[in-house]
Design an enzyme around this catalytic site. Sequence first.
Site, PDB file in Angstrom:
ATOM      1  N   GLY A  53     -52.397 -15.701 104.317  1.00 56.44           N
ATOM      2  CA  GLY A  53     -53.326 -16.637 103.725  1.00 56.44           C
ATOM      3  C   GLY A  53     -54.055 -16.022 102.543  1.00 56.44           C
ATOM      4  O   GLY A  53     -53.518 -15.177 101.830  1.00 56.44           O
ATOM      5  N   CYS A  54     -55.299 -16.420 102.340  1.00 58.59           N
ATOM      6  CA  CYS A  54     -56.091 -15.916 101.218  1.00 58.59           C
ATOM      7  C   CYS A  54     -56.411 -14.439 101.396  1.00 58.59           C
ATOM      8  O   CYS A  54     -56.848 -14.007 102.457  1.00 58.59           O
ATOM      9  CB  CYS A  54     -57.385 -16.712 101.118  1.00 58.59           C
ATOM     10  SG  CYS A  54     -58.509 -16.121  99.840  1.00 58.59           S
ATOM     11  N   PHE A  55     -56.213 -13.664 100.315  1.00 58.61           N
ATOM     12  CA  PHE A  55     -56.458 -12.221 100.453  1.00 58.61           C
ATOM     13  C   PHE A  55     -57.929 -11.890 100.620  1.00 58.61           C
ATOM     14  O   PHE A  55     -58.277 -10.809 101.101  1.00 58.61           O
ATOM     15  CB  PHE A  55     -55.835 -11.400  99.321  1.00 58.61           C
ATOM     16  CG  PHE A  55     -56.003 -11.911  97.918  1.00 58.61           C
ATOM     17  CD1 PHE A  55     -57.047 -12.728  97.539  1.00 58.61           C
ATOM     18  CD2 PHE A  55     -55.078 -11.554  96.946  1.00 58.61           C
ATOM     19  CE1 PHE A  55     -57.185 -13.173  96.239  1.00 58.61           C
ATOM     20  CE2 PHE A  55     -55.192 -11.995  95.631  1.00 58.61           C
ATOM     21  CZ  PHE A  55     -56.251 -12.809  95.271  1.00 58.61           C
ATOM     22  N   CYS A  57     -59.831 -13.178 102.797  1.00 57.63           N
ATOM     23  CA  CYS A  57     -60.020 -13.119 104.254  1.00 57.63           C
ATOM     24  C   CYS A  57     -59.458 -11.830 104.834  1.00 57.63           C
ATOM     25  O   CYS A  57     -60.127 -11.142 105.627  1.00 57.63           O
ATOM     26  CB  CYS A  57     -59.338 -14.314 104.924  1.00 57.63           C
ATOM     27  SG  CYS A  57     -59.909 -15.927 104.369  1.00 57.63           S
ATOM     28  N   TYR A 196     -66.410 -21.264 100.768  1.00 58.77           N
ATOM     29  CA  TYR A 196     -65.118 -20.878 101.338  1.00 58.77           C
ATOM     30  C   TYR A 196     -65.287 -19.679 102.270  1.00 58.77           C
ATOM     31  O   TYR A 196     -64.708 -19.636 103.363  1.00 58.77           O
ATOM     32  CB  TYR A 196     -64.115 -20.539 100.232  1.00 58.77           C
ATOM     33  CG  TYR A 196     -62.763 -20.118 100.756  1.00 58.77           C
ATOM     34  CD1 TYR A 196     -61.764 -21.058 100.971  1.00 58.77           C
ATOM     35  CD2 TYR A 196     -62.497 -18.783 101.064  1.00 58.77           C
ATOM     36  CE1 TYR A 196     -60.527 -20.686 101.474  1.00 58.77           C
ATOM     37  CE2 TYR A 196     -61.274 -18.402 101.569  1.00 58.77           C
ATOM     38  CZ  TYR A 196     -60.295 -19.351 101.765  1.00 58.77           C
ATOM     39  OH  TYR A 196     -59.070 -18.969 102.271  1.00 58.77           O
TER      40      TYR A 196
END
EC number: 1.8.4.11
Length: 220
Positions: A53-55, A57, A196
Site C-alpha cells: 500500500g502507501c509507503f 504507512c 490520511y
Amino acid sequence: MKFQLYLIYVYTILIVSCKGNSQDKTPPAPQKEIQPKEVISKDGFKRAYFASGCFWCVEAIYENTKGVKEAISGYSGGHTKNPTYESSNTGRTGHAEAVEVIYNPKIISFEKLIDIYFATQNPTQVNGQGPDHGSQYRSIIFYQNKEQKDIIDQKKTALSKKINRKIAAEILPFQKFWIAEDYHQDYEKKHPYNRYILNVSVPRLKKLQNKFPDLVKKRH
C-alpha cells in the site's frame, strides 16, 4: 489455361504459407530466471525491502519497530529507471511504493520483519491496501537470496493455511530500490494530523502496537 496456372500458383503459396506457420509454432526459448541482488551489510546493519500500500504507512510501521535504524520510502519492482511519484502513479512503470528497512539483525530478525509485514496489512487485498488501489500499491516482499525466499515462502504458506485464504503478496527477487522524493520521507512523523495519516496510517501502526507490543519503540 491462365486460370489453371493461377490455381496452381495459389495452391503453391498456400503450401509454403502453411509450412511457414508450422515453423513459427516452435516454442520460444525459456527466459532466463532473474537472480536477486544482495545488498551488502554495512556497519552491522542489513536492509530489507517491502511494498504494502502507501509507503507512508509502511515506513511509519518499521520506523517504530525496535532494531530498525531507519525506514526509507521509495519505489521498486518495476521496469523503468528513476521512477517518480507521478510516473509510478500511472501504473505503467511496474514500480510499487516500497520501503527500505535498515535493521540490526542482532536485535530483530528478518523472520520477525516478515511477521510484522503480514500482521499490519490486509494480506488478502489485491493491488492495494485500504483506500489505495492500483498496481503501484500492490503488496510485494523482495528477497535477496535463497534463504530469505524460503523464509517468505514458509510464512506466506502458513498464513494462507491459517486463514484459509489466498495471500496477495508477490514474492520477487530484489533488483533496485529508488529513493522517493524528500517530501515523502518521515511523512507520518512530520504530518501527524494529516487526515490520511489519522485515518489510514495510524490504524495500521496500531496493529503493530497491539500485536507486537514488545517490539514497539517508545515514542517521545
